[in-house]
Design a protein around this motif. Structure first.
Motif, PDB file in Angstrom:
ATOM      1  N   UNK A  15       0.855  -1.178   0.000  1.00  0.00           N
ATOM      2  CA  UNK A  15       0.000   0.000   0.000  1.00  0.00           C
ATOM      3  C   UNK A  15       0.890   1.226   0.000  1.00  0.00           C
ATOM      4  N   UNK A  16       0.426   2.295  -0.590  1.00  0.00           N
ATOM      5  CA  UNK A  16       1.300   3.463  -0.729  1.00  0.00           C
ATOM      6  C   UNK A  16       1.752   3.990   0.639  1.00  0.00           C
ATOM      7  N   UNK A  17       0.934   3.788   1.673  1.00  0.00           N
ATOM      8  CA  UNK A  17       1.315   4.285   2.996  1.00  0.00           C
ATOM      9  C   UNK A  17       2.400   3.449   3.663  1.00  0.00           C
ATOM     10  N   UNK A  18       2.554   2.193   3.239  1.00  0.00           N
ATOM     11  CA  UNK A  18       3.605   1.407   3.886  1.00  0.00           C
ATOM     12  C   UNK A  18       4.820   1.220   2.977  1.00  0.00           C
ATOM     13  N   UNK A  19       4.767   1.848   1.791  1.00  0.00           N
ATOM     14  CA  UNK A  19       5.881   1.727   0.847  1.00  0.00           C
ATOM     15  C   UNK A  19       7.174   2.278   1.450  1.00  0.00           C
ATOM     16  N   UNK A  20       7.058   3.405   2.116  1.00  0.00           N
ATOM     17  CA  UNK A  20       8.251   4.027   2.688  1.00  0.00           C
ATOM     18  C   UNK A  20       8.888   3.108   3.736  1.00  0.00           C
ATOM     19  N   UNK A  21       8.024   2.517   4.580  1.00  0.00           N
ATOM     20  CA  UNK A  21       8.518   1.607   5.621  1.00  0.00           C
ATOM     21  C   UNK A  21       9.248   0.416   5.019  1.00  0.00           C
ATOM     22  N   UNK A  22       8.660  -0.175   4.004  1.00  0.00           N
ATOM     23  CA  UNK A  22       9.302  -1.318   3.361  1.00  0.00           C
ATOM     24  C   UNK A  22      10.630  -0.899   2.751  1.00  0.00           C
ATOM     25  N   UNK A  23      10.593   0.241   2.053  1.00  0.00           N
ATOM     26  CA  UNK A  23      11.796   0.715   1.374  1.00  0.00           C
ATOM     27  C   UNK A  23      12.949   0.973   2.331  1.00  0.00           C
ATOM     28  N   UNK A  24      12.683   1.685   3.425  1.00  0.00           N
ATOM     29  CA  UNK A  24      13.775   1.998   4.353  1.00  0.00           C
ATOM     30  C   UNK A  24      14.268   0.729   5.045  1.00  0.00           C
ATOM     31  N   UNK A  25      13.331  -0.159   5.355  1.00  0.00           N
ATOM     32  CA  UNK A  25      13.740  -1.380   6.051  1.00  0.00           C
ATOM     33  C   UNK A  25      14.663  -2.227   5.162  1.00  0.00           C
ATOM     34  N   UNK A  26      14.259  -2.405   3.899  1.00  0.00           N
ATOM     35  CA  UNK A  26      15.083  -3.217   3.003  1.00  0.00           C
ATOM     36  C   UNK A  26      16.429  -2.543   2.741  1.00  0.00           C
ATOM     37  N   UNK A  27      16.398  -1.239   2.530  1.00  0.00           N
ATOM     38  CA  UNK A  27      17.650  -0.543   2.212  1.00  0.00           C
ATOM     39  C   UNK A  27      18.638  -0.663   3.369  1.00  0.00           C
TER      40      UNK A  27
END
Lengths: 404, 611
Positions: B510-522
């Protein structure tokens, strides 16, 4: 604790070499290395093949070693057929200066009697500053040595203590001056950088001291924590920190800048010299894949694509030779591919660089990428040579990986 | 051991078909074992724990994956009865199989741990049983435990089932206390099956299992007519006709019989080699003069969750294919097709019924076939409608379409969560963060509450269950069932190394959790990928928009090994050794990524440890 010998093929007891190795002998530069396996004490970082009197007890002595050495050099002359004259001689260790000027004179005499020396041959001995004196230098100069290499390591007292070195900080510079006064044009100081606790200021003090000594050659090696050494155990226990690669990189750059400013540009990744004449011809012979006979316990030899290595323990070394057999413990005949890899591995470390055509097509393509990454000099590459950039020197092993 | 129940064509009025509905660990298998013993079908000397759970994994995890069934003799008032006990799968992924097992019964034993009370999946299956008009016999188990509180939980069950607390039976499956009375109650309360013995044969398949020696063994419940070994049968969904090699009953070892009559439960063997030819829910009839109307309720198995499975060692790819082929013989719900990942090489995109199904399959591939696998983050099936009207069904983030999208649909579920009321706040917070919509809340007893949510399946399969467990100290239980789809603002998040997207790390969220996923993976990858000769930017991006970034600084120095002295051999050998090590790296563009980095980045294990 000395490190282990490589795994290889068995070596024949008579020390004979295959005809392929002997082909062309004498047409390439030839050197003799003599290993002196004795030290007064063992330094905590060192994994070289060296022993204290206490460790050896009655099993071996400088006398039994010298007898063995003479026997090995005779055997060498025999199996090489027509022994070439030595273009370089290097007495290393261990602590060759423990033999004293007379002992070193005996060693060189033995080399002379088996091989003879080429006109203008480079004859080096390593020395520890604390076991030298003006008389010592005069003595070895008379005996025919032309070059002295002194283990300075650092000018900082606390660094020398961590390294277990016994000399006082000022002694190496004095020793270098004594050597020059005795007529040695070529004097090297060895530095070790990155010792736990060494600051940039400590290193600067060492570099200033080198400058004041007026030597024409410097070797600087990053402290490597070798397995099985006292230093490695201290690091494992957390008593000392592990040298950090980024800090080592800073220090290398500091050394290179200071050396260049002092008129000693690099000619090998870890070696700086004032001019071509000051370069260590013996080490160049290793790096260029030429021939040499390594005599003494644990010494390595290379003749025409055959590498072999001697039994490590001085007692075993002396015993085998007393029986009239070769002290070689193992050997390997290099394949064409091995030789190519070794050329890359060794010649890439030289400022003169590696001819591009030594590389296979993949390697040549990779060399262009490495130049794009700023690791190889683009101009040299255009001229058909792989030469490391300043940054590439710090990543030499990675570049070797890419090119082989 | 032989009993009167070994003879088939028992009159329907003497047959009772029932199942046991229970949560994992509430003692269903132990109760089943005790029933085998008390009815005398298993020699006590041959009894082993959890007799009916056949697979090692089932026994280890203490759960039943494939239903079993067994025919038991039971005398009441000197009248011999035949009981068919149908063991139901105990996990949310197998709801459809549960529904077919329930369909084969007229009654259900609701088994609840007297120290823990009813759990969400049990409740969901109970509702399913009530919808099917099954007679429900509520039972509290483990009443011999010191922590048991039978009075409290009898009240709770009575409240849910709508009976008197006194009607809740109390047993100890472990000691056998109350089990005889329970069997009597089954005969008294469960209605006998009803069917037309003279009508064309109709039997429902409620399970089918692949057996190495016998081929597919199909479990059926006869509704009308009879099934006999002399005739050919037809599968009504496909029209496929098979010879019957054997018809029989399980008690609890298979025994061939002369046939099965109305209301009877047993197995048939036709020699087919693949369970997909004998599908759960399908109707079996006779080839000649067969039925024209199938029984209601058949559905094709449909994967809900997809994941890529890749061998860690690329040369194991043929072995992985062979292993999947073999597993599929026994698992009609498992789908797979070859796919290629730039980062992971050759593998398979596999479809599963749910997360547990995925985990079990992976476990079996690794354990039974000795494979070392990497599985990509699981995803659900998305339906993407483009502005030009084209519709894409996406089972792999790599296939996410480019271009203008009009609408994106994702599967949603109805969730039931049961937990102590102290955790209501924590659960609501969690469900809200996972885009859950509260549907209702009921107190089952003073201090236990049932919460009902509508929630995207994609959120549940990620790490919802672990989160729920940790926020409720393991007290919450969860059940969900699919409930259509909803339009959502979903995006594909790519992870780029040096500007190059790594397909294995792409995810739809979901667009609201995209940032969370992105920072976590990075930040995970920054820890996992070793420094290299050049700087490596790690970016998380939606399309061309970067939403998170990290940097792996370039290595400045590799070991400047001493290269003096003549031991060149050692240095060359070291180099050769390092080169072999490099071969085990996966290349993403020019970046070397260790195999372990993929495994670690794609697992959620370290998240669990932190909590």
């Amino acid at each position: 604790m000395p490190s282990a010998l490589p795994a290889g093929d068995p070596a024949p007891a008579d020390g004979s070499l295959p005809p392929s190795a002997l082909a062309g002998l004498g047409s390439r530069p030839f050197g003799v290395y003599v290993h002196v396996p004795f030290c007064a004490t063992r330094c905590g970082y060192c994994d070289f093949n060296t022993y204290t009197a206490g460790e050896l007890g009655t099993s071996a002595s400088p006398q039994s070693w010298l007898e063995g050495l003479r026997a090995e050099l005779d055997l060498a002359a025999r199996v090489l057929g027509t022994p070439p004259r030595a273009d370089t001689v290097f007495v290393g260790g261990g602590t060759p200066s423990l033999l004293g000027a007379d002992g070193l004179a005996d060693v060189l005499a033995a080399v002379r009697s088996s091989f003879g020396l080429s006109p203008g041959a480079e004859v080096t001995t390593e020395s520890n500053p604390e076991s030298t004196s003006a008389e010592f230098f005069a003595g070895i100069r008379d005996a025919g040595y032309t070059r002295v290499s002194l283990g300075m390591q650092s000018a900082a007292r606390h660094v020398l203590r961590v390294l277990d070195r016994k000399h006082t900080p000022g002694r190496p510079v004095d020793a270098a001056r004594e050597a020059r006064a005795a007529g040695f044009e070529h004097v090297n100081l060895d530095l070790i950088y990155g010792t736990p606790g060494e600051t940039a200021d400590d290193l600067k003090a060492s570099l200033d001291a080198v400058y004041s000594a007026g030597v024409d050659h410097v070797s600087a090696y990053a402290l490597i924590v070798e397995e099985g050494t006292a230093l490695s155990r201290k690091i494992d226990r957390g008593v000392l920190p592990m040298p950090d690669d980024d800090v080592l990189a800073d220090k290398y750059e500091q050394i290179d800048a200071a050396m260049t400013a002092q008129g000693m540009p690099w000619y090998e990744v870890s070696n700086w010299a004032t001019d071509d004449a000051a370069r260590c011809a013996h080490n160049l012979l290793y790096w260029r894949g030429h021939d040499w006979w390594g005599a003494g316990p644990g010494a390595h030899s290379h003749v025409g694509g055959l590498r072999w290595w001697n039994a490590k323990h001085p007692a075993r070394y002396a015993d085998v030779l007393a029986k009239g057999e070769s002290p070689a413990a193992g050997r390997e005949l290099l394949t064409a591919d091995d030789r190519r890899v070794e050329r890359v591995l060794l010649e890439l470390r030289l400022r003169d660089g590696l001819p591009l055509d030594v590389l296979d097509p993949d390697g040549q393509a990779e060399a262009k990428l490495a130049a794009d990454d700023g690791l190889l000099e683009p101009d040299a590459l255009a001229g058909g040579r792989c030469v490391l950039t300043d940054r590439g020197r710090l990543l030499a092993d990675a570049v070797v990986h890419r090119l082989t | 051991m032989s009993t009167f129940a070994d003879k088939t064509f028992t009159p329907p009025e003497l047959i009772r078909n029932f199942c046991i509905i229970a949560h994992i660990d509430h003692g269903k298998s132990t109760l089943a074992d005790r029933m085998l013993q008390i009815t005398g079908v298993v020699d006590p000397r041959l009894m082993r724990a959890q007799y009916l759970d056949r697979m090692d994994i089932e026994r280890e995890r203490g759960i039943t994956i494939k239903a079993q069934n067994v025919r038991l003799p039971w005398q009441i008032a000197e009248k011999p009865h035949v009981l068919h006990m149908i063991d139901t799968p105990g996990h949310v992924d197998f709801t459809y199989e549960v529904s077919r097992a329930l369909e084969a019964c007229e009654g259900a034993v609701l088994l609840v741990d007297a120290a823990q009370g009813i759990e969400a999946q049990t409740l969901a299956n109970l509702y399913l049983a009530l919808e099917n008009d099954l007679a429900v016999i509520p039972v509290l188990n483990k009443i011999d435990l010191p922590a048991a509180d039978p009075d409290k939980y009898a009240k709770e069950i009575a409240h849910i089932v709508g009976c008197d607390p006194d009607e809740v039976l109390r047993v100890s499956a472990k000691t056998g206390f109350g089990v005889k009375e329970l069997l009597d109650e089954v005969v008294l309360k469960v209605p006998p099956p009803v069917g037309d013995a003279d009508a064309p044969a109709r039997a429902m398949i409620f399970d089918s299992v692949y057996d190495t020696y016998r081929g597919v063994v199909t479990y059926i419940r006869v509704v009308d007519g009879k099934i006999t070994p002399r005739e050919r049968i037809k599968m009504m969904s496909t029209g496929a006709v098979h010879e019957i090699l054997e018809v029989g009953i399980i008690s609890p070892e298979p025994k061939a019989s002369v046939g099965l009559g109305v209301g009877e439960v047993g197995y048939l063997i036709t020699g087919v080699k693949d369970v997909r030819q004998s599908k759960v829910g399908d109707t079996v009839t006779s080839e000649r003069k067969g039925a024209t109307e199938p029984l209601a309720g058949y559905r094709e198995p449909r994967p809900m969750v997809y994941s890529g499975l890749y061998p860690v060692d690329g040369s194991d790819y043929p072995e992985l294919r062979e292993a999947l082929d073999k597993l599929q013989l026994n698992d009609a719900a498992l789908t797979y097709e070859p796919e290629t990942s730039a980062a992971l090489g050759f593998g398979f995109r596999c479809g599963f019924l749910g997360l547990l199904h995925l985990e079990i399959t992976r476990d079996r591939l690794e354990r039974e076939f000795g494979l070392d696998l990497i599985s990509t983050a699981p995803n659900v099936v998305y339906r993407v409608v483009m502005e030009d009207g084209a519709v894409h069904t996406v089972t792999n983030p790599s296939d996410w379409p480019d271009g203008k999208m009009a609408d994106i649909f994702e599967p949603v579920t109805k969730c039931t969560i049961i937990a102590p009321s102290d955790y209501i706040g924590a659960i609501m917070e969690l469900c809200q963060s996972k885009r859950g919509q509260l549907g209702g809340m009921d107190y089952l007893s003073e201090d236990r509450v049932e919460l009902r949510y509508t929630m995207p399946l994609g959120e549940i399969i990620f790490d919802f269950f672990d989160n729920l467990k940790s926020r409720t100290r393991g007290y919450a239980s969860l059940d969900y069932e699919e409930s259509g789809e909803q339009s959502s603002e979903l995006v594909k998040v790519d992870i780029l190394l040096q500007g190059e997207a790594v397909d294995a790390f792409s995810a739809i969220c979901h667009k609201d959790s995209a940032y969370g996923y992105g920072t976590r993976m990075a930040s995970k990858l920054r820890e996992l990928i070793p420094r290299q000769q050049f700087e490596i930017p790690i970016q998380a991006a939606i399309g061309s928009r970067v939403i998170a970034r990290e940097n792996i600084r370039a290595i400045r120095k590799d070991v400047l090994a001493k290269c003096y002295g003549g031991d060149i051999t050692r240095k060359r050998k070291l180099l050769e050794k390092q080169k072999v090590g490099k071969k085990r790296m996966k290349m993403v563009g020019r970046v070397e990524v260790p195999q372990e980095a993929f495994v670690a980045a794609l697992s959620t294990d370290d998240d669990k440890k932190k909590k």
